[in-house]
Design an enzyme around this catalytic site. Sequence first.
Site, PDB file in Angstrom:
ATOM      1  N   ASP A   1      36.844  36.414  42.030  1.00 48.92           N
ATOM      2  CA  ASP A   1      37.289  37.563  42.817  1.00 48.92           C
ATOM      3  C   ASP A   1      38.183  37.099  43.956  1.00 48.92           C
ATOM      4  O   ASP A   1      38.212  35.910  44.299  1.00 48.92           O
ATOM      5  CB  ASP A   1      36.066  38.295  43.373  1.00 48.92           C
ATOM      6  CG  ASP A   1      36.344  39.728  43.814  1.00 48.92           C
ATOM      7  OD1 ASP A   1      37.498  40.189  43.693  1.00 48.92           O
ATOM      8  OD2 ASP A   1      35.392  40.379  44.279  1.00 48.92           O
TER       9      ASP A   1
ATOM     10  N   CYS B   1      33.412  49.008  37.760  1.00 50.07           N
ATOM     11  CA  CYS B   1      32.352  48.818  38.751  1.00 50.07           C
ATOM     12  C   CYS B   1      32.388  49.933  39.792  1.00 50.07           C
ATOM     13  O   CYS B   1      33.397  50.607  39.989  1.00 50.07           O
ATOM     14  CB  CYS B   1      32.513  47.460  39.430  1.00 50.07           C
ATOM     15  SG  CYS B   1      31.001  46.919  40.263  1.00 50.07           S
TER      16      CYS B   1
END
Length: 212
Positions: free
Chosen positions: A131, A8
């Site tokens: 996360d 990412c």
Amino acid sequence: MPVSVKICGLSDKAGLEAAVAAGARYVGFVFFARSPRAVTVEQAAALALEVPMGIAKVALVVDADDATLDEIVGAVPLDMLQLHGRETPERVAEIRARYGLPVMKAVGVASKADLAALDSYAAVADQILVDAKAPAGAALPGGNGLAFDWRLIAGRRWPVPWMLAGGLTPGNLAEAIEKTGARQVDVSSGVESAPGAKDAALVAAFLDAARG
């Protein structure tokens, strides 16, 4: 089943090429101005055209309104939207219906109290991203290089695919996979030589670690 990797925060061609060469299954573009990994719609559109078939192109947004999403989706050939803000389950469902794209919802975890939200979002999203919760006052909702206690989700499963994120590096990935059973992982700062600068050697090492 091999572990799928998402790289990412890609913002230049060199980083993208490193992710592709190493075998990433997902590549992520960040549309959040405060991030050192932020890209413009024009930059993302150009990078997305370089992504080979079979690799999913993901747009990361934070509490984006419809006008912003209209612009991104209209210009960038995407395979998925990743919602990384305070979007409610209702908003997730609304975005999914409006754009006809799979939606991944990021949920920050710091303690057992945060786990209920994962169930709520798993009911409306196509995937969930588990996360580390950003610390109070943090400028960024993710990409802070922080891990959470992986034991919190050991043995837990949801009705949709899920991805592990938060402080992952080539050095700790094997342990993270062993403790959580994750079959998908997401990395950003853990493969950088400086904020926003992907390091090809670290990207390759991360993918090697994912392959065990």
